[in-house]
Motif scaffolding. Structure first.
Motif, PDB file in Angstrom:
ATOM      1  N   ARG A 118       0.836  -1.215   0.000  1.00 40.60           N
ATOM      2  CA  ARG A 118       0.000   0.000   0.000  1.00 40.60           C
ATOM      3  C   ARG A 118       0.861   1.252   0.000  1.00 40.60           C
ATOM      4  O   ARG A 118       0.510   2.252   0.589  1.00 40.60           O
ATOM      5  CB  ARG A 118      -0.919   0.004   1.224  1.00 40.60           C
ATOM      6  CG  ARG A 118      -0.199  -0.144   2.550  1.00 40.60           C
ATOM      7  CD  ARG A 118      -1.173  -0.116   3.721  1.00 40.60           C
ATOM      8  NE  ARG A 118      -0.436  -0.079   4.984  1.00 40.60           N
ATOM      9  CZ  ARG A 118      -0.996  -0.003   6.170  1.00 40.60           C
ATOM     10  NH1 ARG A 118      -2.304   0.055   6.294  1.00 40.60           N
ATOM     11  NH2 ARG A 118      -0.267   0.031   7.256  1.00 40.60           N
ATOM     12  N   GLU A 152      -1.556   6.103   4.153  1.00 38.03           N
ATOM     13  CA  GLU A 152      -2.233   4.841   3.869  1.00 38.03           C
ATOM     14  C   GLU A 152      -3.673   5.089   3.400  1.00 38.03           C
ATOM     15  O   GLU A 152      -4.467   5.719   4.083  1.00 38.03           O
ATOM     16  CB  GLU A 152      -2.245   3.952   5.118  1.00 38.03           C
ATOM     17  CG  GLU A 152      -0.864   3.622   5.679  1.00 38.03           C
ATOM     18  CD  GLU A 152      -0.409   4.609   6.725  1.00 38.03           C
ATOM     19  OE1 GLU A 152      -0.237   5.797   6.395  1.00 38.03           O
ATOM     20  OE2 GLU A 152      -0.244   4.212   7.888  1.00 38.03           O
ATOM     21  N   LYS A 163       2.623  -4.700  19.351  1.00 41.56           N
ATOM     22  CA  LYS A 163       1.508  -3.748  19.466  1.00 41.56           C
ATOM     23  C   LYS A 163       0.257  -4.385  18.897  1.00 41.56           C
ATOM     24  O   LYS A 163       0.296  -5.001  17.829  1.00 41.56           O
ATOM     25  CB  LYS A 163       1.816  -2.448  18.718  1.00 41.56           C
ATOM     26  CG  LYS A 163       0.733  -1.392  18.906  1.00 41.56           C
ATOM     27  CD  LYS A 163       1.220  -0.027  18.482  1.00 41.56           C
ATOM     28  CE  LYS A 163       0.975   0.248  17.011  1.00 41.56           C
ATOM     29  NZ  LYS A 163       1.504   1.557  16.606  1.00 41.56           N
ATOM     30  N   ASP A 218      -3.122  -0.218  20.896  1.00 40.94           N
ATOM     31  CA  ASP A 218      -3.561   0.861  20.005  1.00 40.94           C
ATOM     32  C   ASP A 218      -5.084   0.960  20.027  1.00 40.94           C
ATOM     33  O   ASP A 218      -5.773   0.045  19.574  1.00 40.94           O
ATOM     34  CB  ASP A 218      -3.055   0.552  18.582  1.00 40.94           C
ATOM     35  CG  ASP A 218      -3.179   1.739  17.644  1.00 40.94           C
ATOM     36  OD1 ASP A 218      -3.846   2.722  18.027  1.00 40.94           O
ATOM     37  OD2 ASP A 218      -2.607   1.674  16.541  1.00 40.94           O
ATOM     38  N   HIS A 246      -6.530   3.214  18.310  1.00 41.76           N
ATOM     39  CA  HIS A 246      -6.812   3.548  16.909  1.00 41.76           C
ATOM     40  C   HIS A 246      -7.845   4.668  16.775  1.00 41.76           C
ATOM     41  O   HIS A 246      -8.528   4.773  15.744  1.00 41.76           O
ATOM     42  CB  HIS A 246      -7.320   2.279  16.189  1.00 41.76           C
ATOM     43  CG  HIS A 246      -6.698   2.038  14.845  1.00 41.76           C
ATOM     44  ND1 HIS A 246      -7.352   2.258  13.679  1.00 41.76           N
ATOM     45  CD2 HIS A 246      -5.466   1.595  14.497  1.00 41.76           C
ATOM     46  CE1 HIS A 246      -6.563   1.956  12.651  1.00 41.76           C
ATOM     47  NE2 HIS A 246      -5.416   1.555  13.132  1.00 41.76           N
ATOM     48  N   GLU A 295      -2.172   3.768  22.862  1.00 45.64           N
ATOM     49  CA  GLU A 295      -1.973   4.660  21.704  1.00 45.64           C
ATOM     50  C   GLU A 295      -3.302   5.224  21.202  1.00 45.64           C
ATOM     51  O   GLU A 295      -4.293   4.499  21.136  1.00 45.64           O
ATOM     52  CB  GLU A 295      -1.291   3.840  20.612  1.00 45.64           C
ATOM     53  CG  GLU A 295      -1.178   4.544  19.278  1.00 45.64           C
ATOM     54  CD  GLU A 295      -0.351   3.706  18.303  1.00 45.64           C
ATOM     55  OE1 GLU A 295       0.642   3.093  18.735  1.00 45.64           O
ATOM     56  OE2 GLU A 295      -0.705   3.670  17.121  1.00 45.64           O
ATOM     57  N   GLU A 302       0.475   9.680  15.222  1.00 40.50           N
ATOM     58  CA  GLU A 302       0.575   9.225  13.837  1.00 40.50           C
ATOM     59  C   GLU A 302      -0.304  10.052  12.904  1.00 40.50           C
ATOM     60  O   GLU A 302      -0.090  10.054  11.698  1.00 40.50           O
ATOM     61  CB  GLU A 302       0.241   7.733  13.713  1.00 40.50           C
ATOM     62  CG  GLU A 302      -1.208   7.394  13.952  1.00 40.50           C
ATOM     63  CD  GLU A 302      -1.484   5.893  13.775  1.00 40.50           C
ATOM     64  OE1 GLU A 302      -1.193   5.135  14.710  1.00 40.50           O
ATOM     65  OE2 GLU A 302      -1.987   5.493  12.722  1.00 40.50           O
ATOM     66  N   HIS A 337       6.185   6.321  14.244  1.00 43.79           N
ATOM     67  CA  HIS A 337       5.189   5.449  13.623  1.00 43.79           C
ATOM     68  C   HIS A 337       5.739   4.981  12.283  1.00 43.79           C
ATOM     69  O   HIS A 337       6.289   5.781  11.528  1.00 43.79           O
ATOM     70  CB  HIS A 337       3.935   6.293  13.416  1.00 43.79           C
ATOM     71  CG  HIS A 337       2.801   5.618  12.726  1.00 43.79           C
ATOM     72  ND1 HIS A 337       2.441   5.909  11.427  1.00 43.79           N
ATOM     73  CD2 HIS A 337       1.911   4.708  13.158  1.00 43.79           C
ATOM     74  CE1 HIS A 337       1.380   5.192  11.102  1.00 43.79           C
ATOM     75  NE2 HIS A 337       1.036   4.455  12.127  1.00 43.79           N
ATOM     76  N   GLU A 391       8.534   1.530  15.576  1.00 45.38           N
ATOM     77  CA  GLU A 391       7.596   0.634  14.896  1.00 45.38           C
ATOM     78  C   GLU A 391       8.213   0.205  13.558  1.00 45.38           C
ATOM     79  O   GLU A 391       8.920   0.979  12.920  1.00 45.38           O
ATOM     80  CB  GLU A 391       6.268   1.351  14.625  1.00 45.38           C
ATOM     81  CG  GLU A 391       5.278   0.463  13.881  1.00 45.38           C
ATOM     82  CD  GLU A 391       3.876   1.055  13.771  1.00 45.38           C
ATOM     83  OE1 GLU A 391       3.724   2.282  13.911  1.00 45.38           O
ATOM     84  OE2 GLU A 391       2.942   0.277  13.546  1.00 45.38           O
ATOM     85  N   TRP A 439     -12.491   3.257  11.597  1.00 40.48           N
ATOM     86  CA  TRP A 439     -11.727   2.079  11.188  1.00 40.48           C
ATOM     87  C   TRP A 439     -10.650   1.800  12.227  1.00 40.48           C
ATOM     88  O   TRP A 439      -9.920   2.667  12.627  1.00 40.48           O
ATOM     89  CB  TRP A 439     -11.075   2.322   9.827  1.00 40.48           C
ATOM     90  CG  TRP A 439     -10.077   1.272   9.471  1.00 40.48           C
ATOM     91  CD1 TRP A 439     -10.288  -0.070   9.402  1.00 40.48           C
ATOM     92  CD2 TRP A 439      -8.678   1.469   9.140  1.00 40.48           C
ATOM     93  NE1 TRP A 439      -9.129  -0.719   9.044  1.00 40.48           N
ATOM     94  CE2 TRP A 439      -8.135   0.208   8.882  1.00 40.48           C
ATOM     95  CE3 TRP A 439      -7.873   2.603   9.034  1.00 40.48           C
ATOM     96  CZ2 TRP A 439      -6.793   0.029   8.521  1.00 40.48           C
ATOM     97  CZ3 TRP A 439      -6.551   2.442   8.681  1.00 40.48           C
ATOM     98  CH2 TRP A 439      -6.015   1.157   8.422  1.00 40.48           C
TER      99      TRP A 439
HETATM  100  O1  LIG Z   1      -0.192   2.407  14.689  1.00 41.27           O
HETATM  101  C1  LIG Z   1      -0.374   1.796  13.637  1.00 41.27           C
HETATM  102  O2  LIG Z   1       0.534   1.225  13.045  1.00 41.27           O
HETATM  103  C2  LIG Z   1      -1.746   1.810  13.037  1.00 41.27           C
HETATM  104  O3  LIG Z   1      -2.558   2.704  13.732  1.00 41.27           O
HETATM  105  C3  LIG Z   1      -1.693   2.188  11.575  1.00 41.27           C
HETATM  106  O4  LIG Z   1      -1.133   3.446  11.446  1.00 41.27           O
HETATM  107  C4  LIG Z   1      -3.052   2.298  10.938  1.00 41.27           C
HETATM  108  O5  LIG Z   1      -3.615   1.034  10.974  1.00 41.27           O
HETATM  109  C5  LIG Z   1      -2.973   2.829   9.534  1.00 41.27           C
HETATM  110  O6  LIG Z   1      -2.030   2.161   8.764  1.00 41.27           O
END
Ligand SMILES: O=C(O)[C@@H](O)[C@H](O)[C@H](O)CO
Ligand SMILES: [Mg+2]
Length: 382
Positions: A14, A35, A144, A183, A185, A209, A235, A285, A310, A382
């Motif tokens: 991606r 992304e 994570k 996370d 998210h 996170e 991020e 990130h 990461e 998401w």
């Molecule tokens: O911390 C992470 O790696 C995730 O939050 C990704 O940034 C997210 O799924 C988008 O790619």
């Protein structure tokens, strides 16, 4: 030296790679991508490169300022990701020109390696625990995991218990010494985030996170006040100006700028230094490709407050292609005992396998994040 051309490559799983070439035969690579919006970022790269063609690639600070300030409108994920990839490529060129690693040109490395963590997936608690075990068996000392699907503004204690079950399963499987990042998210709202932050304490997470969406960062004040778990975010923040409020207000303990989203090496080095002055740690990130990872490692090398990185080794985002697939020499990322060595080659220190990049770019990708809905039909994060 003059910039004479560039090429972008949309590559699986991606990602978007950028190659900038010069009249002296030196070229540099960058990874300008967000992304799910790779093509939008590519359009921004095309616009910005119009200015850079014919310019001296070594004047990075001036080019950065033209790209950032010169358009009147600024910031945000698209423009800052485009700038980020261009900035990485310009630093790669500069390093190759002076025959030195980028971190050497930024003052020299203050560490030889950095601890890394790996993302783990899995739908059910047993799946995620198994995934954690696999990652630990491969030598990682930190993982994570996503905490949960979206929790509604006010949600049930049953869902909270499901989160606890997932985390408890991982902790039991990997033991006490492995770091577990959790996370959220941005899928959780403040009341449930507070609840989870307290309930998760017994499992000793390394951090929580994005407990709330970055647009709700002021909610972090209450969350940090009621939990001893370190709070991480960043991020989806794209510049010093985005980070200054969380830093000045003490809203977090760890910042996670993305070297491909937040203005590149030039900007993230400054963001890291700002954080250091607030005693806030750095954990860049990077669920991205090898160019982004190497850019991260340059900043990690020169930022005393960096504590973990990461990285996406072995994670294919359901689309094939791994971090190492685009490298000529895969051993350049030297993983050992949960750490990766800072690359010491000139520029970013990696050699991109251009033939492979071209081949994979022929099919490209159309990666999008899924659209999810709650039981009542309203759209979910998401
Ligand atoms: O911390 C992470 O790696 C995730 O939050 C990704 O940034 C997210 O799924 C988008 O790619
Ligand atoms: Mg995240």
């Amino acid at each position: 030296m003059r910039i004479t051309g560039y090429q972008t490559y949309l590559v699986p799983p991606r990602w978007l790679f950028l190659k900038i070439v010069t009249d002296e035969g030196i070229s540099g690579w960058g990874e300008p991508v967000i992304e799910g919006r790779a093509r939008t970022v590519k359009a921004a790269v095309d616009e910005l490169m119009g200015y850079l063609l014919g310019k001296d690639p070594l004047k990075i600070e001036d080019h950065w300022n033209v790209m950032y300030r010169g358009g009147f409108y600024r910031g945000g994920p698209i423009l800052m990701s485009a700038i980020a990839g261009i900035d990485q490529a310009l630093w790669d060129i500069k390093g190759k020109f002076y025959n030195a690693p980028i971190h050497e040109l930024m003052g020299g490395a203050c560490r030889e390696s950095i601890r890394v963590y790996s993302w783990i997936g899995g739908d059910r608690p047993a799946d995620v625990a198994r995934a954690a075990k696999k990652v630990v068996e491969r030598g990682f000392t930190a993982v994570k995991m996503n905490a949960t699907e979206e929790l509604h503004y006010i949600d049930s204690y049953a869902k909270v218990e499901q989160v606890i079950e997932r985390v408890a399963g991982v902790r039991e499987e990997v033991g006490n010494e492995i770091g577990i990042g959790i996370d959220f998210h941005g899928r959780v709202h403040k009341p449930m985030a507070k609840l989870l932050a307290k309930e998760l304490e017994p499992f000793h997470p390394m951090f929580i996170e994005e407990p709330v969406l970055p647009e709700n960062n002021e909610a972090l004040r209450e969350i940090t006040a009621i939990t001893s778990i370190p709070i991480a975010t960043g991020e989806r923040m794209f510049s010093r100006w985005d980070f200054k409020t969380v830093l000045a207000n003490g809203y977090c303990d760890i910042i996670q700028p993305d070297l491909s989203h937040a203005g590149g090496i030039t900007e993230c080095k400054k963001i890291a230094a700002m954080a250091e002055a607030y005693d806030v740690a750095l954990a860049p990130h990077c669920p991205l490709g090898p160019i982004a990872l190497s850019a991260c490692l340059q900043v990690d090398a020169t930022s005393h407050n960096a504590f973990i990185q990461e990285q996406s080794l072995g994670i294919h985002y359901n689309q094939g292609s791994d971090l190492l697939d685009y490298l000529v020499d895969q051993s350049v990322f030297d993983y050992k005992n949960g750490y990766v060595k800072i690359p010491t080659g000139a520029g970013l220190g990696i050699e991109i396998n251009e033939e492979q990049v071209r081949k994979m770019a022929e099919t490209g990708h159309d990666w999008k994040n899924p659209v999810w809905r709650h039981d009542d039909g309203s759209v979910a994060e998401w």
